[in-house]
Design an enzyme around this catalytic site. Structure first.
Site, PDB file in Angstrom:
ATOM      1  N   LYS A 152       0.860  -1.182   0.000  1.00 42.93           N
ATOM      2  CA  LYS A 152       0.000   0.000   0.000  1.00 42.93           C
ATOM      3  C   LYS A 152       0.901   1.237   0.000  1.00 42.93           C
ATOM      4  O   LYS A 152       1.930   1.268   0.684  1.00 42.93           O
ATOM      5  CB  LYS A 152      -0.874  -0.004   1.264  1.00 42.93           C
ATOM      6  CG  LYS A 152      -1.736   1.241   1.472  1.00 42.93           C
ATOM      7  CD  LYS A 152      -2.906   1.245   0.494  1.00 42.93           C
ATOM      8  CE  LYS A 152      -3.877   2.372   0.792  1.00 42.93           C
ATOM      9  NZ  LYS A 152      -4.738   2.050   1.957  1.00 42.93           N
ATOM     10  N   SER A 212       0.823   5.848  -0.567  1.00 46.80           N
ATOM     11  CA  SER A 212       0.110   7.080  -0.883  1.00 46.80           C
ATOM     12  C   SER A 212       0.353   7.382  -2.356  1.00 46.80           C
ATOM     13  O   SER A 212       1.490   7.307  -2.836  1.00 46.80           O
ATOM     14  CB  SER A 212       0.630   8.237  -0.027  1.00 46.80           C
ATOM     15  OG  SER A 212       0.377   8.008   1.343  1.00 46.80           O
ATOM     16  N   HIS A 265      -7.610   8.589   8.328  1.00 47.18           N
ATOM     17  CA  HIS A 265      -8.065   7.337   8.917  1.00 47.18           C
ATOM     18  C   HIS A 265      -9.210   7.562   9.897  1.00 47.18           C
ATOM     19  O   HIS A 265     -10.068   8.417   9.684  1.00 47.18           O
ATOM     20  CB  HIS A 265      -6.903   6.598   9.574  1.00 47.18           C
ATOM     21  CG  HIS A 265      -5.742   6.318   8.667  1.00 47.18           C
ATOM     22  ND1 HIS A 265      -5.893   6.046   7.330  1.00 47.18           N
ATOM     23  CD2 HIS A 265      -4.399   6.284   8.916  1.00 47.18           C
ATOM     24  CE1 HIS A 265      -4.707   5.834   6.786  1.00 47.18           C
ATOM     25  NE2 HIS A 265      -3.789   5.976   7.712  1.00 47.18           N
TER      26      HIS A 265
END
Length: 284
Positions: A56, A58, A148
């Site tokens: 994962k 950004s 988040h």
């Protein structure tokens, strides 16, 4: 059976998407995945200096790794109304150069979106995303960028919304907010990359069809343990773009890359071939 290291964040949307493939609830086509859970900024830093097989990231770091990675067409955190929030202890009407702003890492899309909305915001302090509310409440920083689960509980913590940074992006581009996606190493052959895409798509679909199946795994890693917060988080960040990024999602990613290049004209130029070769196809 081939083992592949798999890096993702402990946030509910990631654990929701990956749990079925990690535990073998879906056909993994002879692959076994070794999960490593880290904060998104740690993931960004890792992929900038190393070559994990799958991670994962950004989206804003993509220009720096596109020569080594492609993006999976599924697994993205991308959509409307789910961008980072700028908050403070008390209402603020202006952001000045000297405003001390906590950010969840210099390589995050959240940090980029702060600069995109407020180019004058130069006094930033990176820290772990879960530490930002306390840093603002204690006065260590004047404001902070929440990502988040923090975006769901900031009001209970006594913080005030200054700006929805995602809304600024949406208003200027008309596109969804490309927060993060799943990168796969170009060192893996195309057939393996396509296999991983199929498996992840299968895993996400399984999670959507069996939402209770990963509840224990999700709760084990979530920062905010309240069931309602976890539910809201998954519903906000797991959407149609997570199953398949589609044409609109790809346009959003490309727009982000060009905007990032304008804000940071050195070191972020995309390779000439990148846009046409950026995503692994999702083949049956």
């Amino acid at each position: 059976m081939t083992n592949l290291p798999l890096y993702f964040s402990p946030c509910p949307n990631d654990t929701f998407c990956f749990h079925a493939m990690v535990f073998g609830f879906v056909d993994t086509e002879g692959l076994r995945f070794e999960p490593h859970l880290e904060d998104v900024e740690q993931l960004n830093r890792r992929i900038l200096r190393q070559t994990p097989a799958i991670s994962k990231i950004s989206y804003v770091v993509l220009p720096e790794i596109a020569h080594r990675y492609r993006m999976l067409p599924c697994g993205s955190a991308l959509g409307f109304g789910n961008g980072p929030l700028l908050v403070a202890r008390k209402p603020m009407h202006t952001i000045a150069a000297e405003t001390r702003i906590a950010i969840p890492g210099v390589h995050t899309t959240a940090a980029f979106l702060l600069k995109y909305a407020y180019p004058q915001a130069v006094y930033t302090q990176p820290m772990l995303f879960s530490q930002i509310p306390d840093a603002v409440l204690s006065g260590v920083c004047d404001a902070g960028v929440l990502i988040h689960e923090g975006r769901f509980v900031y009001q209970q913590q006594g913080l005030h919304l200054i700006a929805d940074l995602g809304r600024c992006w949406e208003a200027r581009t008309g596109l969804p907010i490309p927060l993060g996606g799943i990168a796969v190493s170009r060192e893996l052959d195309n057939a393996c990359q396509e296999k991983i895409a199929r498996i992840l798509h299968r895993s996400i679909r399984y999670a959507l069809e069996h939402p209770e199946s990963g509840k224990t795994y999700i709760r084990q890693h979530a920062q905010e343990m309240e069931e309602e917060v976890i539910r809201q988080h998954i519903e906000l960040f797991v959407n149609k773009y997570t199953l398949h990024i589609g044409t609109e999602g790809r346009k959003a990613v490309e727009a982000l890359l060009w905007a990032a290049q304008k804000l940071h004209p050195t070191g972020l130029a995309m390779p000439a071939w990148a846009e046409s070769d950026l995503f692994v196809p999702l083949l049956a």
